[in-house]
Each structure stands twice: as structure tokens, then as C-alpha cells.
Motif scaffolding. Structure first.
Motif, PDB file in Angstrom:
ATOM      1  N   ASP A 343       0.919  -1.260   0.035  1.00  0.00           N
ATOM      2  CA  ASP A 343       0.122  -0.186   0.159  1.00  0.00           C
ATOM      3  C   ASP A 343       1.058   1.198   0.096  1.00  0.00           C
ATOM      4  N   VAL A 344       0.298   2.395  -0.469  1.00  0.00           N
ATOM      5  CA  VAL A 344       1.066   3.433  -0.587  1.00  0.00           C
ATOM      6  C   VAL A 344       0.167   4.567  -0.425  1.00  0.00           C
ATOM      7  N   ASN A 345       0.421   5.759   0.067  1.00  0.00           N
ATOM      8  CA  ASN A 345      -0.324   6.957   0.371  1.00  0.00           C
ATOM      9  C   ASN A 345      -0.277   7.915  -0.526  1.00  0.00           C
ATOM     10  N   PRO A 346      -1.034   8.703  -0.723  1.00  0.00           N
ATOM     11  CA  PRO A 346      -1.207   9.888  -1.891  1.00  0.00           C
ATOM     12  C   PRO A 346       0.200  10.576  -1.874  1.00  0.00           C
ATOM     13  N   ALA A 347       0.538  10.824  -0.806  1.00  0.00           N
ATOM     14  CA  ALA A 347       1.923  11.841  -0.940  1.00  0.00           C
ATOM     15  C   ALA A 347       3.103  11.204  -1.451  1.00  0.00           C
ATOM     16  N   PHE A 348       3.287   9.559  -1.178  1.00  0.00           N
ATOM     17  CA  PHE A 348       4.451   8.985  -1.712  1.00  0.00           C
ATOM     18  C   PHE A 348       3.916   8.748  -3.667  1.00  0.00           C
ATOM     19  N   ALA A 349       2.876   8.622  -3.713  1.00  0.00           N
ATOM     20  CA  ALA A 349       2.477   8.667  -5.411  1.00  0.00           C
ATOM     21  C   ALA A 349       2.693   9.889  -5.938  1.00  0.00           C
ATOM     22  N   ARG A 350       2.277  11.235  -5.364  1.00  0.00           N
ATOM     23  CA  ARG A 350       2.779  12.367  -5.849  1.00  0.00           C
ATOM     24  C   ARG A 350       4.112  12.649  -6.236  1.00  0.00           C
ATOM     25  N   MET A 351       4.828  12.426  -5.183  1.00  0.00           N
ATOM     26  CA  MET A 351       6.191  12.647  -5.013  1.00  0.00           C
ATOM     27  C   MET A 351       6.938  11.860  -6.213  1.00  0.00           C
ATOM     28  N   HIS A 352       6.484  10.804  -6.799  1.00  0.00           N
ATOM     29  CA  HIS A 352       6.884  10.055  -7.864  1.00  0.00           C
ATOM     30  C   HIS A 352       6.252  10.177  -9.139  1.00  0.00           C
ATOM     31  N   GLY A 353       5.156  11.125  -8.939  1.00  0.00           N
ATOM     32  CA  GLY A 353       4.321  11.341 -10.507  1.00  0.00           C
ATOM     33  C   GLY A 353       3.783  10.236 -10.769  1.00  0.00           C
ATOM     34  N   PHE A 354       3.337   9.240  -9.892  1.00  0.00           N
ATOM     35  CA  PHE A 354       2.461   8.107 -10.282  1.00  0.00           C
ATOM     36  C   PHE A 354       1.106   8.089  -9.573  1.00  0.00           C
ATOM     37  N   THR A 355       0.089   7.345  -9.952  1.00  0.00           N
ATOM     38  CA  THR A 355      -1.289   7.589  -9.237  1.00  0.00           C
ATOM     39  C   THR A 355      -1.034   6.029  -8.288  1.00  0.00           C
ATOM     40  N   ARG A 356      -1.879   6.156  -7.340  1.00  0.00           N
ATOM     41  CA  ARG A 356      -1.775   5.035  -6.122  1.00  0.00           C
ATOM     42  C   ARG A 356      -1.889   3.639  -6.845  1.00  0.00           C
ATOM     43  N   GLU A 357      -2.781   3.393  -7.772  1.00  0.00           N
ATOM     44  CA  GLU A 357      -3.134   2.220  -8.352  1.00  0.00           C
ATOM     45  C   GLU A 357      -1.824   1.752  -9.199  1.00  0.00           C
ATOM     46  N   GLU A 358      -0.888   2.713  -9.746  1.00  0.00           N
ATOM     47  CA  GLU A 358       0.078   2.203 -10.644  1.00  0.00           C
ATOM     48  C   GLU A 358       1.337   1.860  -9.725  1.00  0.00           C
ATOM     49  N   LEU A 359       1.331   2.284  -8.424  1.00  0.00           N
ATOM     50  CA  LEU A 359       2.497   1.559  -7.702  1.00  0.00           C
ATOM     51  C   LEU A 359       2.147   0.498  -6.896  1.00  0.00           C
ATOM     52  N   VAL A 360       1.030   0.291  -6.538  1.00  0.00           N
ATOM     53  CA  VAL A 360       0.555  -0.865  -5.542  1.00  0.00           C
ATOM     54  C   VAL A 360       0.934  -2.218  -6.209  1.00  0.00           C
ATOM     55  N   GLY A 361       1.709  -3.072  -5.688  1.00  0.00           N
ATOM     56  CA  GLY A 361       2.067  -4.258  -6.416  1.00  0.00           C
ATOM     57  C   GLY A 361       3.303  -4.177  -7.125  1.00  0.00           C
ATOM     58  N   ARG A 362       4.092  -3.146  -7.151  1.00  0.00           N
ATOM     59  CA  ARG A 362       5.325  -3.093  -7.876  1.00  0.00           C
ATOM     60  C   ARG A 362       6.429  -3.094  -6.865  1.00  0.00           C
ATOM     61  N   PRO A 363       7.533  -3.521  -7.258  1.00  0.00           N
ATOM     62  CA  PRO A 363       8.902  -3.381  -6.107  1.00  0.00           C
ATOM     63  C   PRO A 363       9.088  -2.043  -5.840  1.00  0.00           C
ATOM     64  N   LEU A 364       9.657  -1.949  -4.850  1.00  0.00           N
ATOM     65  CA  LEU A 364      10.221  -0.479  -4.230  1.00  0.00           C
ATOM     66  C   LEU A 364      11.350  -0.065  -5.259  1.00  0.00           C
ATOM     67  N   GLU A 365      12.515  -0.772  -5.718  1.00  0.00           N
ATOM     68  CA  GLU A 365      13.480  -0.329  -6.549  1.00  0.00           C
ATOM     69  C   GLU A 365      13.011   0.275  -7.675  1.00  0.00           C
ATOM     70  N   ASP A 366      11.475  -0.016  -8.192  1.00  0.00           N
ATOM     71  CA  ASP A 366      11.184   0.689  -9.552  1.00  0.00           C
ATOM     72  C   ASP A 366      11.302   2.275  -9.172  1.00  0.00           C
ATOM     73  N   THR A 367      11.177   2.650  -7.809  1.00  0.00           N
ATOM     74  CA  THR A 367      11.016   4.210  -7.519  1.00  0.00           C
ATOM     75  C   THR A 367      12.550   4.614  -7.261  1.00  0.00           C
ATOM     76  N   VAL A 368      13.716   3.877  -7.392  1.00  0.00           N
ATOM     77  CA  VAL A 368      14.861   4.243  -6.801  1.00  0.00           C
ATOM     78  C   VAL A 368      15.864   4.240  -7.993  1.00  0.00           C
ATOM     79  N   ALA A 369      16.387   5.533  -8.205  1.00  0.00           N
ATOM     80  CA  ALA A 369      17.465   5.719  -9.365  1.00  0.00           C
ATOM     81  C   ALA A 369      18.369   4.267  -9.194  1.00  0.00           C
ATOM     82  N   PRO A 370      18.947   4.137 -10.493  1.00  0.00           N
ATOM     83  CA  PRO A 370      19.727   2.836 -10.878  1.00  0.00           C
ATOM     84  C   PRO A 370      21.094   2.976  -9.799  1.00  0.00           C
ATOM     85  N   GLU A 371      21.851   3.940  -9.420  1.00  0.00           N
ATOM     86  CA  GLU A 371      22.990   4.115  -8.657  1.00  0.00           C
ATOM     87  C   GLU A 371      22.697   3.891  -7.324  1.00  0.00           C
ATOM     88  N   SER A 372      21.344   3.960  -6.899  1.00  0.00           N
ATOM     89  CA  SER A 372      21.086   3.512  -5.277  1.00  0.00           C
ATOM     90  C   SER A 372      20.523   2.410  -5.226  1.00  0.00           C
TER      91      SER A 372
END
Length: 812
Positions: A343-372
Motif C-alpha cells: 500500500d502507498v499513500n497519496p503523498a508517496f504517489a505524488r512525490m514520484h509522479g504516479f497514481t496510487r494504483e500504478e504503484l501498488v504491487g510493484r517492487p520498491l526498487e522501481d522508484t529508486v535511481a539505478p545508482e542507489s
């Protein structure tokens, strides 16, 4: 014949009362009364009527009957008789007497019959009047009680009002108290006019209230001091001479006890006792109602608390959902098994430019830059090994842009200690990075400004030191600091190193590191202005300096630094010492001259006194001798004032010798001396009620009265009086001197008590009178003030403590 009817009333009294009782028992209110209570005061009434018949000059009917009808009416009112039943009693008594007399076969004389009927009629009239007045008074009291109880359902509110009503209704009552039963004890609920501890407890059977509770019968005690021991110790302490206690019963249940007492009377009238019992009955019903109301309120409160707990449980769940949804910080829940976003809250979705539905079920590393992403697994492992873990990384938005994020990870465990879920909070720290860069730029600018400031400070004539907060590290000191210290300036690195400087307070105490003005500004934000101290130079010599320091704050009020400035005032202090020595020499000279002038002045006074007592002195020479005597007295007063001035200036104040005494006598002595010196003027003394004993220097205070009174007489119209007023002010006594006339100029008030100063140009003194008055008042640890206006006149106010306050231990 009158004697025959009187003898009949006396000898057949029992038969008359038996016949009367048989008929009166038909009245409803009389059926439950005992024989003693029913017959009441009627035997006394028959005896009084018989006495009237045998008197040669019968007294007035009202005087002959006395208080018998009044007392009978009050008793009947307390026993529940209505007015018709009271009148019926006397009607039946008249009929029984006449019927039994007629049965004797003797005809009654007209005068005896008239006396008998007049007496019975007067008894009826007196009883009716007394009955109506007592009932009206009772109704008024009950109305006041009802009004006091309106809007006061709780005991603590209405009881003080009710007791106040009783105290106002019964004049002889000085104290009223209500005690509430709690188990085997009585607790003081409310008291009026009695010094008794709130919530004081008395056991049932102990004391006056305990005995009333145990017997459940009213109890009247006269003179508690001589009554049964331990019956009323609290009442005795309060000086009560008579106390009446009544149990508060409701359907056989004891709710408490009510007491009323009098400090002025040993007796309560029957009407007062009846009124108190009636009000006690009303108090009982109100106590029962208040207790029922309290129980109802408690039940309601408990029910409301239950509902509140239920609502709180439901609202708590909703509140966490609201927090999760509306929190400004990004929050996610991660499954441990596969690392997917649960689950993700609206603030996390806005921070990354996605909707909540687009992020739920995806791995966290999809929101992290490759170098991190490489460090992501390591950070999660660290988070599983301790309560929480924080780290910084770079995240990706949907559009591909990067931004720095501070991540806080918390791992949740089951009962077996296994990690079952992770919660992560994400904070965009882009602005923090910008702020840090700005801070570095500002620090560089500050360093440049500091260099410029140092160049300016080196040209100042005062020593200046700048230190950082809060550690106290000195970052700047100008050249004047080195000149004042007599050595090169070595900046201290902390407040503890301020001890390397040697400085002394004016009383000789060395400065501790935290006592230096700069340290106080850094630690406490104190602004120090012109604090004088002595500093020891490198060569061992001392210099006197005036130090000023202040904190330097930012816009939020936080102390960033502190600045100290100090100047050398050693030459100024030397000049002041020279001036002080010159003033002391002048004062000593005045003292010596004033003292040595006494001897020739005494010789002049003795010679003039001899001349004035000479009968051979011609009138012209006698007037000249009187002028010489008055001039001598003026010179004597001037010398005394000069001596007092010298003592005040050179001896640390005018000496005061306190002795126990009454200030009224002191003031009267001064007033009498003024009246003798000014026989043509009116001098008034007003002494308010109070206590005026204390420790005074009587001679000096007479001097105060004389100087203030002389001023008032000198500067007031001849036709107007001056007034002395004494007032008891508790631990102090206040003396006021008032006169009318031209007010003291406002510009003269600040200097009114300075030596050799006068408020106006008139006057023939040295201008030391008010100065001496102030010194005498200060010697008594008192206070002197003056108020002067055109309409109200001029008033000097002297406040004198009765005793000198003891200084705390260790103070000089």
C-alpha cells in the motif's frame, strides 16, 4: 364572688383540664400528642387568670398573661396545629370552665366573669397573632431556602446559601454548620460563621453532633464550656454560648446533622427553635434530592464514558486511515516475502509522479535511481536488525527526473519475532540540500563581514570582544582590549577558559567564568549595561572598567553570538574619590561648627531667660529679650538640624534607638508641642481604631511630627486647620499629615527631601527639616511619600513597620 371563681379555677384545675382534654382529643392534630404536650401551658394560663381575679387593682390583661399564649401558639405551630384548631382549644376551655362552674350551683359575679372572658379573649388574640407572625416568618424563610436551592442541585453549592439564609433569618444565630453522614462518621459539608476545617469528620456518638446523630433527637446545649466533657470542643473553641442540634431524618434514615450556635445569647426562643427545625426538615429533603441528583449524574457520566470509549475505538481506526491518506510525508507498506509495495499513500504517489494504483504491487526498487538500487537490499537488512533505520538515496520520478530522499524504515514483527512487514517513510530533501548550500555561502559571507568588522573595531576607543554561542569561543578582540589587559589578546575557546581573566566585583569577590557579562549574555540572553568591575592587568595593577554586553539573535530569536564592550573609567573614579573627600571634609566642618556653637548659644539662652524673669525689665527691653529668645531657639533648631545632617552624611544615617511604646502617645506629644508653639492655629489629631504598639524611637518620631506639622502650618492659610491621622495597617502604622493651601510645585517634588532645598522661596529654615524626616523614617525601615494637588491639598504619608525586619542569615 371574684375570689370564689378564682378558688374554683385553682382547686378544680385538674377536673377542668380532664374535661377539656376529652373534647380536644377530637382534633386531628391533638390525637397523637402525649398528655403533657397536649396540656402544654394551659395550667399556667388558669393560674394567671385566677391571680387577676383576686387582685385589688387588676393589671392589664396582656401584662397579666405574659408570654403564656405566645409560647402555646409556637408549640402548637410546631406540632402541626392550624389556626382554627388553636382557636378551638381556647373555645373548648372557656366552655368547660363555665359548665363546671355552673354545676357548682353558685352564680358568678359579673366582674369575675368579665375578667375571665377578657383573659380568654386576650389569650386567643395573642395566640393568633403569635401564630400568624411565626408562620409568616417560617414561610418567608422557606421561600428564601427554595430560592437559594433553585439552580443549585449539588450539595456544595446550595448548602452555603441555605445556611446564609438561616443566619440572616434568626438574628441571635452567629454560626450554622451542616454535617453529612458517611457510614459511622459525620463529615462537615458546609459552615457559616464558624472556624471549622472543611471535611472535618466526627464519629457518631462523639461530640454534640455525634450525640444528636446517635439519639436522633434534637439537643440544646447552654454554655459548652461548662457542659459535658468532649461534647462540643470545636464549638467551645469558637466561643459559642448556646448550641442547638437537629438530626436530618428522611423516612427514618439519618442523612446528617444541622447545628446552629450563638455567641451573644445563652438561650434560643421557641420560635427560633421551631424555625430551625422547619428549615432542617427542608434541608433534609434538599440533601436527599441533591444526593439523588449526584447519583443520576454519576450514572449518566458512566454511560457517557462507555459511549466515548466505543466512539474512540472506532475513531482511532478512522484517524489512522486519515493520517495515512493525508500525511504530507510519503508512506508505504512493503511485504517481506517478495518486497512488493502492499500500500502507498497519496503523498508517496505524488512525490514520484504516479497514481496510487500504478504503484501498488510493484517492487520498491522501481522508484529508486539505478545508482542507489545496489544499496537497497543492505538497508532493508539493517532495518530488520534494529528498531528503525534511516538512510539517504536518490529516487526517480515518472518523467525520469531525480531528487534526494531521506528514508526511515521500521520493521514489524510477529509474536515469534519474525519480520512480517516493513513500513517506510520518505521525505524529499531537495530543499534541505539547497538550504545547506545557502548556509555555506552565508558562512563565507559572514567570514568576509567579520574581517571588515575587525578592521572597524580596531579603531574604536573601547575594548570590544565578539564570541560565538553557546560554547563561548571568542572570535574577535580589538586593539583596545590588549591595551586594557596590558598583554596580547589570546581568544578563549570556551566559557570555561574565561577563568583566565582576573576580575573582581565591587565587593572584592572574584568573577567566576559564568559571571562575566559576556558569559551571561551568551547563556541567558541577558543585556548588561554599564556594569562596573575591577580587572587585573598583566603587570598586577588594577583598572576600573564599565562593561556592557548583549546577545546577537537571528530572526527566530536564537542566540548566535554575544558582544562585549568595556571602557577604562579609572581616571573618573579617582576624580570621584577626590570629590567625596572634599564633601566629607565639608560635612565634618559643619558638624564641628554646629557643635561648638552650642556653648555660646546656651549662654545666650540662659541670660535671656534670666532677663525675662526679671520684674524690673522695662517693656521695650522685655520685647527685645523675647526676640532674642526666639532667635536663639531658631539658632538651636538650625544647629540640631545641622548636627543631624552631619550624622546622616558621615555616620551612615541618623542613629535610631528603638524602645517598645504606643505611637499614639508619641504623636500626641508632638501635636501638643505644635499647639503650644502655634496657639492661634487649629491642629487636629484623628486616630482610627486599631493597635499602635511597636518599637519606636519616640524622640526622633516627635521630631518627625514637629517638622511635618511645622511645614504644614507654615505653608497653609491661617484660617485652615492641619490634620494628623493615624491608621493601623497590620504589620505597620501609617501617619498622614494634611494641609490645604498652595500645592508644592511639580518640579520641586523630586528634590523635596534633598538637604538645603525648599519647595518655595518663603521660609526661614535651612531646608533640612524634610531631609531629617526622611532619614528618621528610613532609620525605622519605613517609607515616606507626598501627594500635593490644588483641590485636595498636600498630604505627607509615613509608613512605619512595628518591628525591624530580621535580615536573612548570611546577608550583610
Amino acid at each position: 364572688m371574684s375570689h370564689r371563681l378564682a378558688d374554683f379555677l385553682r382547686h378544680h384545675r385538674d377536673a377542668i383540664l380532664e374535661a377539656w382534654e376529652a373534647e380536644v382529643r377530637e382534633l386531628p392534630a391533638a390525637r397523637a400528642l402525649s398528655q403533657v404536650a397536649l396540656r402544654d401551658h394551659l395550667p399556667l394560663l388558669l393560674e394567671a387568670i385566677a391571680d387577676m381575679m383576686v387582685q385589688a387593682a387588676p393589671a392589664h390583661v396582656e401584662d397579666a398573661l405574659g408570654s403564656v399564649p405566645d409560647v402555646h401558639a409556637l408549640e402548637r405551630l410546631g406540632e402541626g396545629f392550624d389556626l382554627r384548631q388553636v382557636v378551638t382549644e381556647y373555645r373548648l376551655l372557656r366552655r368547660c370552665v363555665l359548665r363546671l362552674w355552673a354545676a357548682q350551683g353558685i352564680e358568678a359575679a359579673l366582674d369575675a366573669t368579665a375578667v375571665f372572658h377578657d383573659a380568654v379573649d386576650e389569650a386567643v388574640t395573642a395566640s393568633v397573632t403569635r401564630y400568624m407572625r411565626a408562620r409568616e416568618r417560617t414561610f418567608q424563610a422557606l421561600d428564601s431556602i427554595s430560592a437559594a436551592a433553585i439552580g443549585s442541585p449539588d450539595v456544595s453549592t446550595f448548602l452555603p446559601r441555605l445556611l446564609q439564609v438561616l443566619q440572616e433569618t434568626v438574628q441571635v444565630v452567629d454560626a450554622v454548620v451542616v454535617l453529612v453522614r458517611e457510614g459511622d462518621e459525620l463529615r462537615v459539608e458546609s459552615a457559616v460563621g464558624l472556624r471549622v476545617e472543611k471535611n472535618l469528620r466526627v464519629r457518631v456518638g462523639e461530640g454534640l453532633a455525634g450525640k444528636v446523630a446517635a439519639t436522633r433527637q434534637p439537643l440544646l446545649v447552654h454554655e459548652p464550656a461548662t457542659g459535658p466533657p468532649r461534647l462540643a470542643p470545636v464549638l467551645l473553641e469558637n466561643g459559642l454560648r448556646a448550641v442547638y442540634g437537629v438530626p436530618l431524618l428522611l423516612e427514618g434514615t439519618l442523612l446528617g446533622v444541622a447545628l446552629m450556635g450563638s455567641r451573644t445569647s445563652q438561650e434560643f426562643s421557641g420560635e427560633d427553635l421551631l424555625l430551625f427545625r422547619t428549615m432542617a426538615a427542608r434541608t433534609t429533603s434538599m440533601l436527599a434530592r441533591a444526593h439523588a441528583h449526584a447519583r443520576e449524574q454519576a450514572a449518566r457520566a458512566e454511560s457517557e464514558q462507555s459511549r466515548v470509549r466505543l466512539r474512540a475505538s472506532e475513531e482511532r481506526r478512522k484517524r489512522w486511515e486519515e493520517i495515512f491518506t493525508h500525511l504530507g510525508v510519503g508512506v508505504v507498506l512493503i511485504r517481506v516475502q517478495d518486497g512488493l509495495l502492499e500500500d502507498v499513500n497519496p503523498a508517496f504517489a505524488r512525490m514520484h509522479g504516479f497514481t496510487r494504483e500504478e504503484l501498488v504491487g510493484r517492487p520498491l526498487e522501481d522508484t529508486v535511481a539505478p545508482e542507489s538500487r545496489g544499496a537497497l537490499v543492505r538497508h532493508m537488512g539493517v532495518a530488520d536488525s534494529k528498531p528503525h533505520h534511516e538512510y539517504e538515496s536518490i529516487h526517480l520520478r515518472k518523467d525520469g527526473s531525480r531528487f534526494p530522499v531521506l528514508t526511515h524504515v521500521t520493521s514489524f514483527r510477529d509474536e515469534a519475532g519474525q519480520v512480517v512487514q516493513r513500513a517506510c517513510a520518505f521525505l524529499d530533501i531537495t530543499q534541505r540540500r539547497v538550504a545547506e548550500a545557502e548556509r555555506q555561502r552565508l558562512l563565507a559571507d559572514m567570514e568576509a563581514e567579520r574581517s571588515r568588522l575587525a578592521a572597524v573595531l580596531d579603531q574604536l576607543p573601547a575594548g570590544v570582544i565578539l564570541a560565538e554561542a553557546p560554547q563561548g569561543r571568542q572570535v574577535l578582540g580589538n586593539r583596545q582590549v590588549e591595551r586594557l589587559l596590558g598583554a596580547p589578546f589570546t581568544p578563549a575557546e570556551s566559557l570555561g577558559e574565561y577563568g583566565a581573566y582576573t576580575g573582581f566585583h565591587l565587593d572584592g569577590r572574584p568573577y567566576r567564568p559564568e559571571e562575566w557579562p559576556l558569559a551571561r549574555s551568551l547563556l541567558q540572553g541577558e543585556v548588561v549595561e554599564g556594569e562596573e568591575l575591577d580587572m587585573q592587568r598583566a603587570d598586577g595593577t588594577r583598572v576600573s572598567v564599565l562593561a556592557s554586553s548583549a546577545p546577537i539573535r537571528n530572526r527566530e530569536g536564537t542566540i548566535l553570538a554575544g558582544v562585549l564592550a568595556f571602557v577604562d573609567v579609572t581616571p573618573l573614579r579617582r576624580a570621584e574619590a577626590a570629590a567625596r573627600q572634599a564633601a566629607e571634609f565639608g560635612g565634618k566642618l559643619i558638624g564641628i561648627v554646629s557643635h561648638d556653637l552650642r556653648n555660646p548659644l546656651n549662654a545666650i539662652h540662659l541670660s535671656v531667660t534670666q532677663l525675662l524673669h526679671s520684674e524690673a525689665l522695662p517693656p521695650r527691653e522685655q520685647r527685645a529679650a523675647v526676640r532674642i529668645a526666639k532667635a536663639g531657639e531658631r539658632m538651636k533648631r538650625m544647629i540640631e538640624e545641622l548636627l543631624d545632617f552631619t550624622r546622616g552624611r558621615l555616620g551612615g544615617g541618623i542613629p535610631i534607638q528603638r524602645q517598645p511604646g504606643d505611637l499614639r502617645a508619641v504623636v500626641r506629644q508632638g501635636v501638643e508641642e505644635l499647639e503650644a508653639a502655634w496657639p492661634e492655629r487649629q491642629v487636629l489629631l484623628q486616630v482610627e481604631p486599631g493597635r499602635y504598639e511597636g518599637e519606636w524611637d519616640a524622640g526622633r518620631l516627635v521630631q518627625v511630627v514637629s517638622n511635618l506639622g511645622g511645614n504644614a502650618l507654615q505653608y497653609s492659610p491661617a484660617e485652615s486647620p492641619i490634620t494628623f491621622r493615624l491608621e493601623d495597617a497590620g504589620e505597620a502604622v501609617v501617619l498622614e499629615v494634611h494641609n490645604l493651601g498652595t500645592p508644592i510645585p511639580s518640579e520641586a517634588l523630586p528634590h523635596l527631601f534633598d538637604p538645603f532645598r525648599r519647595a518655595v522661596s518663603q521660609g526661614n529654615g535651612l531646608g533640612l527639616g524634610l531631609y531629617i524626616v526622611e532619614q528618621v523614617v528610613k532609620g525605622h525601615q519605613g517609607h515616606l511619600s507626598v501627594a500635593s494637588q490644588a483641590q485636595e491639598g498636600t498630604t505627607f504619608r509615613v509608613r512605619l513597620p512595628r518591628h525591624v525586619p530580621q535580615a536573612p542569615a548570611g546577608r550583610r
